[in-house]
Design an enzyme around this catalytic site. Structure first.
Site, PDB file in Angstrom:
ATOM      1  N   HIS A 225       0.819  -1.205   0.000  1.00  0.00           N
ATOM      2  CA  HIS A 225       0.000   0.000   0.000  1.00  0.00           C
ATOM      3  C   HIS A 225       0.858   1.261   0.000  1.00  0.00           C
ATOM      4  O   HIS A 225       0.347   2.355   0.174  1.00  0.00           O
ATOM      5  CB  HIS A 225      -0.923   0.042   1.222  1.00  0.00           C
ATOM      6  CG  HIS A 225      -1.798  -1.151   1.371  1.00  0.00           C
ATOM      7  ND1 HIS A 225      -1.414  -2.267   2.070  1.00  0.00           N
ATOM      8  CD2 HIS A 225      -3.027  -1.415   0.883  1.00  0.00           C
ATOM      9  CE1 HIS A 225      -2.383  -3.162   2.035  1.00  0.00           C
ATOM     10  NE2 HIS A 225      -3.372  -2.677   1.310  1.00  0.00           N
ATOM     11  N   ASP A 404      -0.809   4.319   4.107  1.00  0.00           N
ATOM     12  CA  ASP A 404      -1.014   3.997   2.703  1.00  0.00           C
ATOM     13  C   ASP A 404      -1.565   5.159   1.888  1.00  0.00           C
ATOM     14  O   ASP A 404      -1.874   5.001   0.712  1.00  0.00           O
ATOM     15  CB  ASP A 404      -1.924   2.771   2.571  1.00  0.00           C
ATOM     16  CG  ASP A 404      -3.272   2.971   3.260  1.00  0.00           C
ATOM     17  OD1 ASP A 404      -3.531   4.093   3.739  1.00  0.00           O
ATOM     18  OD2 ASP A 404      -4.045   2.009   3.313  1.00  0.00           O
ATOM     19  N   GLY A 405      -1.723   6.327   2.504  1.00  0.00           N
ATOM     20  CA  GLY A 405      -2.083   7.520   1.759  1.00  0.00           C
ATOM     21  C   GLY A 405      -3.544   7.657   1.401  1.00  0.00           C
ATOM     22  O   GLY A 405      -3.889   8.497   0.559  1.00  0.00           O
ATOM     23  N   ASP A 406      -4.436   6.888   2.056  1.00  0.00           N
ATOM     24  CA  ASP A 406      -5.830   6.940   1.637  1.00  0.00           C
ATOM     25  C   ASP A 406      -6.770   7.475   2.713  1.00  0.00           C
ATOM     26  O   ASP A 406      -7.980   7.498   2.513  1.00  0.00           O
ATOM     27  CB  ASP A 406      -6.317   5.550   1.202  1.00  0.00           C
ATOM     28  CG  ASP A 406      -6.541   4.605   2.385  1.00  0.00           C
ATOM     29  OD1 ASP A 406      -5.937   4.820   3.448  1.00  0.00           O
ATOM     30  OD2 ASP A 406      -7.327   3.647   2.221  1.00  0.00           O
ATOM     31  N   HIS A 407      -6.263   7.909   3.874  1.00  0.00           N
ATOM     32  CA  HIS A 407      -7.167   8.274   4.972  1.00  0.00           C
ATOM     33  C   HIS A 407      -8.113   9.408   4.575  1.00  0.00           C
ATOM     34  O   HIS A 407      -9.325   9.318   4.821  1.00  0.00           O
ATOM     35  CB  HIS A 407      -6.380   8.675   6.220  1.00  0.00           C
ATOM     36  CG  HIS A 407      -7.270   9.050   7.374  1.00  0.00           C
ATOM     37  ND1 HIS A 407      -7.999   8.127   8.075  1.00  0.00           N
ATOM     38  CD2 HIS A 407      -7.587  10.270   7.920  1.00  0.00           C
ATOM     39  CE1 HIS A 407      -8.710   8.741   9.007  1.00  0.00           C
ATOM     40  NE2 HIS A 407      -8.467  10.036   8.936  1.00  0.00           N
ATOM     41  N   GLY A 491     -12.414  -0.674  18.179  1.00  0.00           N
ATOM     42  CA  GLY A 491     -11.016  -0.716  17.752  1.00  0.00           C
ATOM     43  C   GLY A 491     -10.034  -1.211  18.792  1.00  0.00           C
ATOM     44  O   GLY A 491      -9.015  -1.809  18.457  1.00  0.00           O
ATOM     45  N   GLY A 563      -5.640   9.988  11.549  1.00  0.00           N
ATOM     46  CA  GLY A 563      -6.926   9.790  12.208  1.00  0.00           C
ATOM     47  C   GLY A 563      -7.171  10.813  13.294  1.00  0.00           C
ATOM     48  O   GLY A 563      -8.297  11.309  13.468  1.00  0.00           O
TER      49      GLY A 563
END
Length: 583
Positions: A225, A404-407, A491, A563
């Protein structure tokens, strides 16, 4: 400095997954079909059948041909297809599970990533509630991502290829659920991989490289990723790189002379077979020097990372059973093992797709004191979603450094779905009902780790104010507290793990302190914003202990957790919007 932008042959970014699936099915109509209302369950035309264990694989897109490319007779019965680099949602997984249930149970197989674990676990819980026995296997082949004594923490990379193949063959041979699980676990325990990246990949929504790497640099131990590896250095000759990848694999596996292995030399998306065969040449030389026999090799792109340049090496240590299962015939769009397959058996549909209707709330029983009405609450949530959209690329850039650069992209997809749902809801919906609708919209849209976490958060927050029509300061703090409790319950992260929890817990703590001091709704929200900001900034000072960035150790220090950053963005937008309404 000129901004680097990549080029992709796509249409609208929001359409790439359904259009890719449509292209796969139209190219292979004799192998693949799509089932279920989500449109994300790619199913083998002649795979699922009565009395056979259903094999469901899945994960994020961007790794093609994984995962749907391994759907077909003798391998996976279905794949749940997530967004780019993001887990499929529980409902997408359930579409696949319902499609393959032949009465003998269903086995889920996927890479060991937080988002995949959360979403597949939720689907497994739903399956068990429907009376479908399930087993789950998280692939853990990447030796670079954790030491051997913590191998259960390792991520799954190209080793998926071997574990999926073994599981599918076991089911094809008619083994029961426990037998298929044992075969898959045996393959998992005997598979090791390590990779190298030469360039970054880019998300279709941003067209920006996920991370920076010099033109003469390589990243050893890179994930699929774009996650950083164990070291960065100058690009070296192919044999040197191959040796560096192969040495820790051999050491970890404890291979000795006379052992048999299967070999996978895998391209990450932009490395041609010319280079991959050069790598395989060296792999064969080294294994030969150790007296290790190669039973079979595959060289090519089998688990990619969009357009990343680089490669990985995977070894599967074989015994007689694993070799027989590896050699079992299969027919998929990405892998065919020659041989005859038994005629397809009968298939009975066991589960209808049913929509659940929520019971209406009697508004006359709800407490109506407080300045935040349901209409205002919806405006606050719309403002939160708009802020995430504005900050999307920034949040993704934060994630690209340690993840992975998608948040930002994932949060934007989720909040876009929430915003669309909010504007179509009945005007008399309560805040609790709005929160529940937000939970379902977010979870169905994104999966990933944020999907289950925010779905649980919205659901718990709604439950916390289920006796309220309007929110006063105390009820607003209760809603925030429920939000945080939902994240913690699903979580399991704690303060200091470098996650969104590091922002949400101090946000709620500060809001409660403000409430005790007599603050109104806006005062409590302002305190929450300040708490979230302090928690966000704190994450830059600590090492990550959870999620994909946990593999980085000290390399994660100095970088804000995305996050935690998005938690602050949400609270700040909610507070700012309420200030404007109240002015």
């Amino acid at each position: 400095m000129t901004e680097v932008r990549t080029k992709k042959l796509i249409n609208a970014p929001e359409d790439i997954i359904p259009q890719m699936i449509a292209g796969m099915v139209s190219a292979h109509p004799d192998i693949l079909t799509v089932e279920g209302p989500t449109g994300r369950a790619v199913v083998a035309v002649d795979g699922p059948r009565d009395g056979k264990v259903g094999i469901v694989i899945g994960g994020g897109s961007g790794h093609e041909p994984a995962f749907a490319g391994y759907v077909g007779r003798g391998l996976a019965d279905a794949a749940a297809v997530g967004n780019v680099f993001a887990s499929p949602s529980p409902e997408q997984i359930m579409d696949a599970a319902r499609a393959v249930d032949g009465g003998a149970g269903v086995m889920f197989l996927y890479g060991n990533y937080t988002g995949d674990v959360l979403n597949f676990d939720m689907a497994a819980e739903e399956c068990e509630g429907m009376g479908i026995p399930t087993r789950s296997v998280q692939v853990i082949d990447d030796v670079a991502s954790a030491p051997k004594e913590r191998q259960h923490e390792r991520r799954g990379i190209a080793g998926d290829f071997f574990v999926f193949k073994i599981a599918g063959a076991a089911a094809e041979h008619g083994r029961d659920l426990e037998g298929c699980y044992a075969a898959a676990q045996s393959a998992n325990a005997n598979t090791r991989s390590m990779g190298v990246a030469l360039t970054a990949c880019s998300m279709p929504q941003t067209l920006k490289p996920n991370f920076e790497i010099g033109p003469d640099e390589m990243e050893i131990g890179m994930g699929v990723h774009g996650e950083p590896g164990i070291r960065r250095g100058k690009v070296e000759a192919a044999d040197v790189v191959t040796d560096e990848l192969l040495e820790p694999i051999l050491e970890d596996m404890g291979l000795k002379s006379g052992d048999r292995v299967a070999v996978l030399v895998n391209g990450l998306g932009a490395t041609g077979q010319l280079e991959l065969y050069i790598i395989h040449r060296r792999v064969a030389e080294v294994l030969g020097e150790h007296g290790i026999d190669i039973h079979h090799s595959w060289v090519g792109e089998y688990v990619s990372s969009l357009e990343m340049a680089g490669a990985s090496i995977t070894l599967l240590k074989l015994d007689d059973d694993l070799q027989m299962l590896l050699d079992t015939p299969c027919r998929t769009s990405a892998l065919t093992v020659a041989g005859s397959l038994e005629p397809k058996g009968s298939r009975t549909r066991r589960h209808a797709d049913t929509a659940q209707t929520a019971a209406k709330v009697d508004r006359s029983t709800l407490k109506a004191d407080g300045s935040v009405t349901p209409a205002i609450f919806r405006d606050l949530m719309l403002a939160a979603g708009a802020a995430i959209h504005t900050k999307r690329d920034w949040l993704s850039e934060l994630d690209g450094v340690i993840g992975d650069g998608d948040h930002g992209i994932t949060m934007d997809i989720g909040w876009t779905a929430v915003r669309a749902r909010l504007v179509t809801m009945d005007a008399d919906a309560t805040i609790s009902e709005v929160s529940e609708a937000m939970a379902k919209a977010f979870l169905d849209a994104v999966g990933a780790s944020s999907g289950p976490l925010y779905a649980s958060a919205f659901r718990k927050a709604g439950e916390a104010v289920s006796d309220r029509l309007h929110l006063d300061a105390k009820a607003m703090v209760a809603w925030l507290d429920g939000l945080c409790a939902g994240i913690l319950a699903r979580g399991g992260a704690q303060v200091g793990d470098k996650t969104m929890v590091d922002a949400w817990i101090p946000a709620v703590t500060r809001a409660k302190e403000a409430l005790q001091g007599g603050a109104d709704v806006i005062g409590c929200l302002e305190a929450a914003v300040a708490g979230a900001k302090s928690g966000r900034d704190y994450t830059a000072e600590i090492e990550s202990r959870r999620g994909r960035s946990a593999k980085l150790g000290a390399r994660s220090v100095g970088h804000v957790d995305p996050g935690a950053a998005s938690a602050h963005v949400l609270l700040d937008a909610i507070c700012e919007k309420l200030r404007g309404i109240s002015a």
